[in-house]
Enzyme design. Structure first.
Site, short mmCIF file in Angstrom:
data_model
loop_
_atom_site.label_atom_id
_atom_site.label_comp_id
_atom_site.label_asym_id
_atom_site.label_seq_id
_atom_site.Cartn_x
_atom_site.Cartn_y
_atom_site.Cartn_z
N HIS A 34 -7.38 2.62 3.04
CA HIS A 34 -7.13 3.88 4.61
C HIS A 34 -8.50 4.21 5.24
O HIS A 34 -8.44 3.68 6.47
CB HIS A 34 -6.23 5.67 4.21
CG HIS A 34 -5.05 5.24 4.26
ND1 HIS A 34 -4.55 4.64 3.01
CD2 HIS A 34 -3.71 5.24 5.36
CE1 HIS A 34 -3.45 4.76 2.58
NE2 HIS A 34 -2.87 5.66 4.46
N ASP A 39 0.98 -1.49 -0.28
CA ASP A 39 0.53 -0.21 0.14
C ASP A 39 0.97 1.36 0.13
O ASP A 39 2.02 1.33 0.32
CB ASP A 39 -0.71 -0.38 1.00
CG ASP A 39 -2.04 1.49 1.19
OD1 ASP A 39 -2.13 1.61 0.42
OD2 ASP A 39 -2.05 1.98 2.78
N GLU A 61 -2.38 7.87 8.29
CA GLU A 61 -0.88 8.40 8.23
C GLU A 61 -0.57 8.42 9.79
O GLU A 61 0.74 8.87 9.57
CB GLU A 61 -0.36 8.55 6.97
CG GLU A 61 -1.00 8.84 5.86
CD GLU A 61 0.32 7.15 5.56
OE1 GLU A 61 1.30 7.14 5.96
OE2 GLU A 61 -0.57 5.91 5.04
N CYS A 113 -11.30 2.80 -0.38
CA CYS A 113 -9.54 3.04 -0.08
C CYS A 113 -10.07 2.40 0.69
O CYS A 113 -9.96 3.16 2.22
CB CYS A 113 -9.64 4.82 0.03
SG CYS A 113 -8.13 5.85 0.72
N1 DGL Z 1 -4.61 3.16 0.33
C1 DGL Z 1 -4.93 3.72 -0.93
C2 DGL Z 1 -6.06 3.37 -1.20
O1 DGL Z 1 -7.13 2.12 -1.31
C3 DGL Z 1 -4.23 5.27 -1.00
C4 DGL Z 1 -3.78 6.48 0.00
C5 DGL Z 1 -3.28 7.69 -0.46
O2 DGL Z 1 -1.90 6.79 -1.05
O3 DGL Z 1 -3.93 8.30 -1.61
O4 DGL Z 1 -6.91 4.17 -2.27
#
Ligand code: DGL
Length: 259
Positions: A186, A10, A152, A184
């Site tokens: 995150h 990731d 983050e 996403c």
């Molecule tokens: N974790 C990411 C996703 O699933 C990306 C987040 C990022 O770096 O903007 O899209």
């Protein structure tokens, strides 16, 4: 049988939400997690940039001997999964797609919200999936502004996070959506706040983590790549950032796993 690790990649901490599902579903499998960290966030970057980062990450995981790669990042999947499969034709590469299909199947109001990064929402993959499953459903999209940065920073339990979530989720609720897709990796870390914002409005929150773990299990069997039963799994953490970032990845992963 193959006891080598599955590589999980990731832009940063987000893929740990997928790592947690793999850890639970596949306890015999070693997992090598690479959280870029240096180039995160990916969401506002170009396809070429993200493809470059993804290529570097996969090269590293292949050098570490990984037998399969899970691109645990919707943004990197949207930008680069086709390139990765072309450049490593022998390597099984599993990508992440927003769970639009189950959301559309379950929605009663026929209105679904999708939260993702700007890059993912612009991508062909999102439009193809939406066109395939959402022909009789209105899909409202929103970028989770600030969400990746909050995760983050380890700031997902702060008033700032609550405010950021409210700002993004409230307009979707006003549209009448009854399912919100977390597109996403995150965003599942902000799920408690998303649920809080949507409380009492009959909204289901859907992410792709469990479905991806099931897909990986299926592929391991299909390709005869499963680790031996009872194999003692090892969990490693890599990054393109620094050692303190790497340690934070490891701590968060083990916290997800309840270790
Ligand atoms: N974790 C990411 C996703 O699933 C990306 C987040 C990022 O770096 O903007 O899209």
């Amino acid at each position: 049988m193959n006891n080598s690790a599955i590589g999980v990649y990731d832009s940063g901490f987000g893929g740990l939400s997928v790592w947690g599902e793999l850890y639970r579903a596949l306890p015999d499998e070693s997992l090598t997690y690479l959280g870029d960290g240096k180039n995160c966030p990916y969401g506002g970057r170009t396809r070429e940039q993200i493809t470059g980062f993804a290529r570097e990450a996969v090269r590293r995981l292949v050098d570490e001997g990984c037998k399969m790669i899970v691109v645990a990042c919707n943004t990197a999947t949207a930008a680069a999964v086709d390139t990765l499969r072309r450049e490593w034709p022998q390597l099984p590469v599993v990508g992440l797609e927003p769970a639009i299909k189950p959301a559309c199947m379950e929605s009663v109001t026929r209105k679904v919200g999708v939260l993702a990064t700007a890059h993912s929402l612009q991508g062909d993959m999102f439009h193809r999936t939406a066109a395939r499953y959402a022909s009789d459903v209105e899909v409202y999209t929103a970028v989770g502004e600030g969400f990746v940065e909050l995760v983050e920073a380890g700031a997902e339990h702060t008033p700032q996070a609550e405010e950021a979530v409210r700002r993004v989720v409230e307009p979707l609720l006003e549209r009448g959506v009854d399912r919100i897709v977390l597109g996403c990796t995150h965003y599942p870390f902000l799920r408690p706040l998303i649920e809080l914002t949507a409380a009492g409005r009959g909204v289901g929150i859907i992410d792709s983590g469990e479905a991806v773990a099931r897909r990986v299990g299926y592929l391991l069997d299909e390709l005869s790549l499963r680790a031996e039963a009872g194999h003692k799994a090892e969990y490693r953490f890599l990054t393109f950032a620094d050692e303190s970032y790497r340690m934070r990845l490891q701590r968060k992963a083990f916290a997800c796993a309840g270790r």
